[in-house]
Design a protein around this motif. Structure first.
Motif, PDB file in Angstrom:
ATOM      1  N   SER A 173      42.485  32.052  42.382  1.00 57.58           N
ATOM      2  CA  SER A 173      41.560  32.716  41.469  1.00 57.58           C
ATOM      3  C   SER A 173      40.143  32.390  41.937  1.00 57.58           C
ATOM      4  O   SER A 173      39.948  32.079  43.118  1.00 57.58           O
ATOM      5  N   ASP A 188      34.411  36.454  38.774  1.00 55.79           N
ATOM      6  CA  ASP A 188      34.424  37.559  37.816  1.00 55.79           C
ATOM      7  C   ASP A 188      32.981  37.872  37.435  1.00 55.79           C
ATOM      8  O   ASP A 188      32.355  37.141  36.668  1.00 55.79           O
ATOM      9  N   ILE A 206      37.221  43.392  41.423  1.00 58.59           N
ATOM     10  CA  ILE A 206      37.989  42.920  40.261  1.00 58.59           C
ATOM     11  C   ILE A 206      38.199  44.062  39.272  1.00 58.59           C
ATOM     12  O   ILE A 206      39.278  44.198  38.671  1.00 58.59           O
ATOM     13  N   TRP A 263      37.169  34.016  36.839  1.00 57.42           N
ATOM     14  CA  TRP A 263      38.347  34.836  36.600  1.00 57.42           C
ATOM     15  C   TRP A 263      39.439  33.923  36.052  1.00 57.42           C
ATOM     16  O   TRP A 263      39.504  32.742  36.430  1.00 57.42           O
TER      17      TRP A 263
END
Length: 354
Positions: A111, A315, A226, A71
């Motif tokens: 993150s 992510d 996310i 991410w």
């Protein structure tokens, strides 16, 4: 005389069965302290032998397609969960040359991150992996002793076969194409304390065509958090801010149980998800500290008990799309942890390679 790891019966994968945990009387519940020696700092990353990594590369890298699992460092722009320091960049020119430098400052957990072994202890015992104490970590008041810091993981990285459990796609499939969908899946809220169970994981693996689980794998679980975060950021940033500022935070995630602990212990070298906390948050022990009995959080057992990396805020959106395109949910994964002596956590710098 207490039993030592050298006298333990090991299974075909070279580890004790889950029922053997803890390994020594008096150690915390489910812990595997001493399995690789009292000074070990790799934990379950000891499972990633050269032979296992070579076999994973041989079997999983077929097309050369690469997918980042990171991410953006500045994905949380104006405020963050757990009040962690946001990413900030100072960019400056260096005249008279046509040259730029920049300086980054941020909390490595703001993150995508691997939680390191300094992050979370057994809360009742106040002991980290292999019995390390808070005093051991802060012995020089600067935290630079290095004991169980992320630099130990940086030497060889976190590299293995990865598998994706695409819970988000599976859940939507159950809702949209089932005549009587499970109300628990219909009412699922990424920003509430909603559990993902072991039964969900196994059903999803089967739905994906029976994704095989191998010893030493890295497990990735896409909850859809996310995706939900990005939707709120674009449609209702004020709602997102309310989630970030409320106490305690609430997130969907894995639901701890003895069966889930056994499943993870028996197969995996590391586990990562796309939520701020891999597990359903807050854990029962924090929600009801008086009546939670002997239930433990995933952070306690995995980090403090086994030395197993926990990944958060990975992510997994493009990874899920690529898995669907290739109709396979396994891949080679390479993650180079930052080499910071005494580091508590690190950005993963991770790639999935097909």
């Amino acid at each position: 005389m207490s039993e030592t790891p050298s006298t333990l019966k090991l299974n075909e994968n070279g580890i004790p069965d889950f029922d053997s945990l803890p390994l020594r009387p008096g150690d915390p519940k489910y812990s595997a302290w001493g399995l690789y020696g009292d000074k070990d700092e790799l934990g379950t990353l000891n499972r990633l032998t050269d032979e296992l990594v070579a076999e994973a590369a041989k079997n999983e890298i077929k097309t050369g397609v690469r997918v980042s699992l990171n991410w953006p460092l500045n994905a949380q722009r104006d405020s963050s969960f757990f009040n962690r320091q946001l990413f900030h960049q100072d960019l400056f020119a260096k005249p008279p040359r046509c040259v730029n430098d920049d300086v980054w400052t941020f909390n490595p957990q703001v993150s995508s991150q691997w939680d390191g072994l300094r992050h979370f202890a057994y809360q009742k015992e106040k002991l980290f992996y292999n019995g390390v104490t808070m005093e051991d970590i802060h012995e020089d008041d600067g935290g630079t002793s290095g004991v169980i810091g992320v630099q130990a993981w940086a030497k060889k990285g976190i590299v293995s076969r990865g598998i994706l459990v695409d819970f988000h796609s599976w859940r939507l499939e159950q809702i949209n194409n089932t005549s009587n969908p499970d109300p628990r899946l219909v009412d699922f809220d990424h920003f509430a304390t909603k559990p993902i169970s072991l039964e969900d994981i196994k059903a999803c693996l089967e739905w994906q065509g029976g994704t095989e689980v191998k010893f030493g794998d890295i497990l990735f679980i896409r909850s859809g958090w996310i995706n939900a975060h990005n939707n709120l950021l674009s449609t209702s940033p004020s709602t997102l801010t309310r989630h970030q500022t409320k106490t305690p935070h609430t997130f969907c995630g894995l639901s701890p149980s003895p069966a889930l602990f056994e499943f993870i212990w028996s197969k995996f070298a590391a586990v990562a998800g796309d939520q701020p906390s891999l597990e359903c948050w807050p854990p029962l022990a924090m929600r009801d500290p008086v009546n939670h009995g002997d239930k433990l959080s995933l952070h306690e057992v995995m980090l403090a008990g086994w030395g197993m990396p926990i990944g958060e805020l990975f992510d997994l959106e493009e990874l899920a799309r690529e898995c669907e395109r290739q109709k396979r949910w396994s891949f080679f994964v390479s993650s180079e942890v930052c080499n910071v002596k005494g580091g508590v956590a690190s950005p993963p710098n991770a790639l999935a390679i097909f």
